[in-house]
Design an enzyme around this catalytic site. Structure first.
Site, PDB file in Angstrom:
ATOM      1  CB  SER A  16       2.969  12.981   5.457  1.00  0.00           C
ATOM      2  OG  SER A  16       2.053  12.267   4.654  1.00  0.00           O
ATOM      3  CG  HIS A  40       4.741  14.804   1.778  1.00  0.00           C
ATOM      4  ND1 HIS A  40       5.754  14.952   0.805  1.00  0.00           N
ATOM      5  CD2 HIS A  40       4.058  13.630   1.611  1.00  0.00           C
ATOM      6  CE1 HIS A  40       5.957  14.039   0.086  1.00  0.00           C
ATOM      7  NE2 HIS A  40       5.026  12.968   0.838  1.00  0.00           N
ATOM      8  CG  ASP A  42       2.076  10.893   1.147  1.00  0.00           C
ATOM      9  OD1 ASP A  42       3.231  11.184   0.111  1.00  0.00           O
ATOM     10  OD2 ASP A  42       2.325  10.951   2.071  1.00  0.00           O
ATOM     11  CG  MET A  44      -0.627   6.635  -2.084  1.00  0.00           C
ATOM     12  SD  MET A  44      -0.375   5.696  -1.035  1.00  0.00           S
ATOM     13  CE  MET A  44       0.640   6.592   0.257  1.00  0.00           C
ATOM     14  CG  HIS A  73       5.304  11.426  -2.874  1.00  0.00           C
ATOM     15  ND1 HIS A  73       5.762  10.714  -1.778  1.00  0.00           N
ATOM     16  CD2 HIS A  73       5.809  10.595  -4.025  1.00  0.00           C
ATOM     17  CE1 HIS A  73       6.290   9.492  -2.075  1.00  0.00           C
ATOM     18  NE2 HIS A  73       6.363   9.644  -3.490  1.00  0.00           N
ATOM     19  CG  ASP A 182       7.957  10.360   2.214  1.00  0.00           C
ATOM     20  OD1 ASP A 182       7.293  10.133   3.267  1.00  0.00           O
ATOM     21  OD2 ASP A 182       7.253  10.649   1.079  1.00  0.00           O
TER      22      ASP A 182
HETATM   23  C1  DX5 Z   1       4.369   6.744   2.006  1.00  0.00           C
HETATM   24  C2  DX5 Z   1       4.391   8.192   1.970  1.00  0.00           C
HETATM   25  C3  DX5 Z   1       4.606   8.876   3.070  1.00  0.00           C
HETATM   26  C4  DX5 Z   1       3.957   8.803   4.282  1.00  0.00           C
HETATM   27  C5  DX5 Z   1       4.796   8.581   5.415  1.00  0.00           C
HETATM   28  O1  DX5 Z   1       4.439   6.097   0.887  1.00  0.00           O
HETATM   29  O2  DX5 Z   1       5.072   8.565   0.707  1.00  0.00           O
HETATM   30  O3  DX5 Z   1       4.834  10.412   2.871  1.00  0.00           O
HETATM   31  O4  DX5 Z   1       3.052   9.742   4.684  1.00  0.00           O
HETATM   32  O5  DX5 Z   1       4.392   8.242   6.526  1.00  0.00           O
HETATM   33  P1  DX5 Z   1       5.278   8.005   7.948  1.00  0.00           P
HETATM   34  O6  DX5 Z   1       5.710   9.311   8.241  1.00  0.00           O
HETATM   35  O7  DX5 Z   1       4.385   7.534   8.570  1.00  0.00           O
HETATM   36  O8  DX5 Z   1       6.192   6.812   7.310  1.00  0.00           O
HETATM   37 ZN    ZN Z   2       5.202  10.850   0.564  1.00  0.00          ZN
END
Ligand code: DX5
Ligand code: ZN
Length: 231
Positions: A16, A40, A42, A44, A73, A182
């Site tokens: 990610s 991946h 993310d 937000m 995601h 995840d």
């Molecule tokens: C969190 C994200 C994850 C994040 C995971 O809300 O959806 O994809 O990147 O990060 P780690 O592996 O650091 O927990």
């Molecule tokens: Zn994620």
């Protein structure tokens, strides 16, 4: 049901980029091996989750940097409004949160119609039963193993039961969605998730938070036995 771009054969590691150094994005993205890993992304929006990350521009840049399968995601409200734009940017799969969908079949259908693979994510507090009637239409079920919003959180062990249940439902329904975990994934938690039935392992901090991310990713692949052949 499967459609859209070909994924890899599970187990699959999915670094990610949330935890990557964006000033060195080309080098960071380059650690992903397109023949073995997904990347991946993310997204937000500061509404569905408190954090704010990036949008289609960065996904487009990642797409130009790597031929790897882009696993997007969407931690956003009204995900349906963004589907076509992320698809044009290069998303191979889009995973929307059940909690963010006013009309889940319509949102999932819109992702399907875009040509991308279709994922559905569940926050830790959302039971698998809430997603039961959509499971047959999915390419991927994302079991969040932390509260979505931030990288570097601690893996929630009790989510392993949800992974086991997702695996049992898949067999019972003769469905073929992949099960992704995840949040807090590192070699040890990945191994336990694999034993519980997970197929795809997203890892941010345990890869890009390490001094040598390529080696950390190699350790994750080894922990899950990622083979990397085409499905
Ligand atoms: C969190 C994200 C994850 C994040 C995971 O809300 O959806 O994809 O990147 O990060 P780690 O592996 O650091 O927990
Ligand atoms: Zn994620």
């Amino acid at each position: 049901m499967t459609a859209g771009p070909h994924p890899l054969r599970p187990p699959i590691a999915a670094p990610s980029i949330l935890s990557a150094d964006f000033a060195r994005l080309p080098e960071e993205v380059a650690i992903a091996d397109p023949a073995r890993d997904w990347v991946h992304c993310d997204i937000m929006d500061h509404h569905f989750v408190p954090n704010l990350t990036f949008g289609p521009m960065i996904v487009g840049a990642v797409h130009r940097l790597t031929p790897a399968f882009l696993d997007v995601h969407l931690m956003v409200e009204h995900p349906e409004r963004l589907v076509e734009e992320f698809r044009r940017a290069g998303a191979d799969q889009m995973t929307v949160h059940l909690e963010a969908c006013a009309d889940p079949p319509a949102v999932l259908g819109r992702v399907r119609a875009s040509g991308a693979r279709v994922g559905l994510a569940l926050k830790p507090g959302t039971p698998l039963a809430a997603a039961e009637r959509f499971l047959g239409d999915l390419d991927l079920l994302l079991v969040m193993t932390v509260e979505p919003g931030f990288g570097g959180q601690r893996f929630m062990e009790d989510m392993l039961d949800k992974v086991r249940a997702a695996r049992a439902s898949r067999e019972r329904l003769r469905a073929d969605y992949l099960i992704e975990v995840d949040g807090g994934i590192a070699p040890d938690t990945a191994r336990r998730s694999l034993e519980a039935g997970a197929d795809v392992f997203v890892a941010g901090h345990s890869v890009f938070g390490e001094p040598h991310p390529a080696e950390a990713l190699a350790a994750l692949r080894e922990a899950i036995g990622a083979a990397g052949a085409r499905r």
